[in-house]
Design a protein around this motif. Structure first.
Motif, PDB file in Angstrom:
ATOM      1  N   GLY A 262      55.908  38.502  35.824  1.00  0.00           N
ATOM      2  CA  GLY A 262      57.359  38.660  35.749  1.00  0.00           C
ATOM      3  C   GLY A 262      57.847  38.720  34.314  1.00  0.00           C
ATOM      4  N   TYR A 263      57.297  37.845  33.470  1.00  0.00           N
ATOM      5  CA  TYR A 263      57.708  37.830  32.066  1.00  0.00           C
ATOM      6  C   TYR A 263      57.331  39.129  31.368  1.00  0.00           C
ATOM      7  CZ  TYR A 263      58.228  36.413  27.204  1.00  0.00           C
ATOM      8  OH  TYR A 263      58.604  36.357  25.882  1.00  0.00           O
ATOM      9  N   SER A 264      56.128  39.650  31.648  1.00  0.00           N
ATOM     10  CA  SER A 264      55.686  40.893  31.013  1.00  0.00           C
ATOM     11  C   SER A 264      56.562  42.073  31.414  1.00  0.00           C
ATOM     12  CB  SER A 264      54.227  41.189  31.373  1.00  0.00           C
ATOM     13  OG  SER A 264      54.107  41.618  32.722  1.00  0.00           O
ATOM     14  N   LEU A 265      57.208  41.972  32.583  1.00  0.00           N
ATOM     15  CA  LEU A 265      58.092  43.043  33.060  1.00  0.00           C
ATOM     16  C   LEU A 265      59.541  42.813  32.673  1.00  0.00           C
ATOM     17  CD1 LEU A 265      56.482  43.541  36.575  1.00  0.00           C
ATOM     18  CD2 LEU A 265      56.411  45.152  34.666  1.00  0.00           C
ATOM     19  N   GLY A 266      59.774  41.810  31.846  1.00  0.00           N
ATOM     20  CA  GLY A 266      61.115  41.609  31.305  1.00  0.00           C
ATOM     21  C   GLY A 266      61.966  40.592  32.012  1.00  0.00           C
ATOM     22  N   PHE A 267      61.373  39.797  32.901  1.00  0.00           N
ATOM     23  CA  PHE A 267      62.135  38.779  33.625  1.00  0.00           C
ATOM     24  C   PHE A 267      61.904  37.427  32.965  1.00  0.00           C
ATOM     25  CE2 PHE A 267      61.325  42.216  36.563  1.00  0.00           C
ATOM     26  CZ  PHE A 267      62.553  42.397  37.184  1.00  0.00           C
ATOM     27  N   GLU A 268      62.980  36.831  32.484  1.00  0.00           N
ATOM     28  CA  GLU A 268      62.851  35.590  31.722  1.00  0.00           C
ATOM     29  C   GLU A 268      62.395  34.432  32.592  1.00  0.00           C
ATOM     30  OE1 GLU A 268      65.514  32.918  28.568  1.00  0.00           O
ATOM     31  OE2 GLU A 268      66.386  34.660  29.595  1.00  0.00           O
ATOM     32  N   TYR A 269      62.854  34.421  33.847  1.00  0.00           N
ATOM     33  CA  TYR A 269      62.518  33.318  34.746  1.00  0.00           C
ATOM     34  C   TYR A 269      61.783  33.850  35.984  1.00  0.00           C
ATOM     35  CZ  TYR A 269      65.967  30.930  31.863  1.00  0.00           C
ATOM     36  OH  TYR A 269      66.662  30.418  30.801  1.00  0.00           O
ATOM     37  N   PRO A 270      60.794  33.098  36.486  1.00  0.00           N
ATOM     38  CA  PRO A 270      60.057  33.543  37.672  1.00  0.00           C
ATOM     39  C   PRO A 270      60.957  33.797  38.875  1.00  0.00           C
ATOM     40  CG  PRO A 270      58.916  31.712  36.611  1.00  0.00           C
ATOM     41  CD  PRO A 270      60.242  31.853  35.920  1.00  0.00           C
ATOM     42  N   SER A 271      62.005  32.997  39.018  1.00  0.00           N
ATOM     43  CA  SER A 271      62.892  33.173  40.173  1.00  0.00           C
ATOM     44  C   SER A 271      63.587  34.533  40.133  1.00  0.00           C
ATOM     45  CB  SER A 271      63.932  32.052  40.220  1.00  0.00           C
ATOM     46  OG  SER A 271      64.724  32.044  39.038  1.00  0.00           O
ATOM     47  N   TYR A 272      63.927  35.008  38.915  1.00  0.00           N
ATOM     48  CA  TYR A 272      64.556  36.325  38.794  1.00  0.00           C
ATOM     49  C   TYR A 272      63.601  37.414  39.276  1.00  0.00           C
ATOM     50  CZ  TYR A 272      68.130  34.177  35.805  1.00  0.00           C
ATOM     51  OH  TYR A 272      69.154  33.407  35.294  1.00  0.00           O
TER      52      TYR A 272
END
Length: 290
Positions: A262-272
Motif C-alpha cells: 500500500g505504501y509503495s502505491l502511494g497510500f500513507e496508511y494501510p486502512s486507506y
C-alpha cells in the motif's frame, strides 16, 4: 533522427549512467521521419542543427537552424527530423550526478527544466560555435582518467546551463491539430512509466489527474476532456485500473507485507489502501494470498 539509433544511444547512455551518472556523445548522421515517444530516465541537453519538428507535452515547435534543447525525465517528448541531414551533440545525466552537497535547488526548479518552462533556444552562429566547443571538450575529457573528471564535467554542464539562461527562449510553439490524441498519449506513457514498482521505499508520486496535469504542464480540465474524448474512459479510471493491476501483481508475486504494498502505491496508511482496494475489487488485498 533515426529512432533505432537514438534508442541505441539512449540505451548505451543508460548503462553508462548507472555507473558514472553522465554520458556525452555525438549525434549520428542518419535520420528517420517517424517520431517516437520513448522512456527517458535522465536529463538531456542537446545541440542540434537541422530542420525539425519537436513535440513537447501538448505543444509543438518547428525549427530550422541550430537549437539547444533541455529535456527532463518528467515530460515525454518526441523529435521528428524533417531535413535529410543533421548534426549535433547530446549530454545525458542524472540529477544525482549534477547535484553537489552545497546545492539545494533541484533541477525541476531550474528555469530550463521546470514544468511549464520553455526548453528550446535558437542559437546564433557564434553561440553554436561556443556550445559545440563545450560538448567537444566533454567528449575528449570523457575518455581520460583525470581524477577530477566528474567535477570538470559538472562545470561544463553548468556552463552550458548558465550560458542558456542568458538567452531568450523561443516562443513560437504551436498547438498540434491532434492535441487531444497527443496529450492522451503523453498521459498514458507517464502513467505506465511509473510501473512496475520495484522498491518499497519510493511511493508512487503521480496518483491523481491533478498530479498528471501538473507534470504535463496542462490544465486538469483539458487533460480530462482529452483522455475521455480519445479513450472513452475518464482519467481517474485509467489511473485506478493501473494501480489495482499493480497491486494484484505485488500481492501475488512478492513477499511484501500488505502495508508495504500500500505504501509503495502511494497510500500513507494501510486502512486507506484496504478500503481503496475493496471498493474497486469487492475484496480485501490479503484475500488474494489465501
Amino acid at each position: 533522427m533515426n529512432n533505432e539509433t537514438e534508442i541505441q544511444n539512449c540505451d548505451s547512455a543508460s548503462s553508462e549512467l548507472i555507473t558514472k551518472g553522465f554520458k556525452v556523445y555525438k549525434l549520428q548522421e542518419d535520420v528517420s521521419k517517424i517520431p517516437v515517444y520513448s522512456r527517458r530516465d535522465f536529463y538531456k541537453i542537446c545541440i542540434n542543427t537541422s530542420q525539425s519538428r519537436i513535440h513537447y507535452a501538448d505543444r509543438g515547435i518547428e525549427t530550422d537552424g541550430t537549437i539547444l534543447f533541455f529535456g527532463n525525465p518528467i515530460i515525454p517528448y518526441s523529435w521528428e527530423t524533417i531535413s535529410d541531414t543533421y548534426e549535433g551533440y547530446a549530454c545525458v545525466f542524472t540529477e544525482e550526478f549534477l547535484k553537489t552537497k552545497d546545492r539545494s535547488e533541484t533541477l525541476h526548479e531550474s528555469p530550463l527544466f521546470k514544468i511549464g518552462g520553455t526548453p528550446i533556444f535558437n542559437l546564433a552562429p557564434e553561440q553554436k560555435v561556443f556550445i559545440d566547443s563545450l560538448f567537444q571538450k566533454m567528449i575528449e575529457e570523457q575518455q581520460t582518467d583525470y581524477v577530477f573528471k566528474d567535477d570538470l564535467m559538472r562545470n561544463y554542464i553548468n556552463l552550458i546551463i548558465h550560458e542558456s539562461m542568458k538567452m531568450q527562449p523561443t516562443d513560437n510553439f504551436f498547438k498540434p491539430k491532434n492535441a487531444s490524441s497527443r496529450i492522451t498519449s503523453l498521459f498514458l506513457e507517464l502513467l505506465e512509466r511509473q510501473f512496475p514498482i520495484e522498491t518499497k521505499n519510493q511511493p508512487l508520486s503521480l496518483k491523481t489527474p491533478q498530479d498528471f496535469a501538473q507534470s504535463l504542464a496542462v490544465h486538469v480540465n483539458h487533460l480530462n476532456r482529452s483522455v475521455k474524448e480519445v479513450t472513452g474512459k475518464p482519467t481517474t479510471a485509467h489511473i485506478t485500473e493501473r494501480i489495482i493491476s499493480e497491486a494484484k501483481a505485488l500481492i501475488l508475486h512478492t513477499d511484501w507485507s500488505i502495508s508495504d504494498i500500500g505504501y509503495s502505491l502511494g497510500f500513507e496508511y494501510p486502512s486507506y489502501f484496504n478500503n481503496y482496494f475493496k471498493r474497486l475489487t469487492g475484496t480485501v488485498p490479503k484475500s488474494l494470498r489465501m
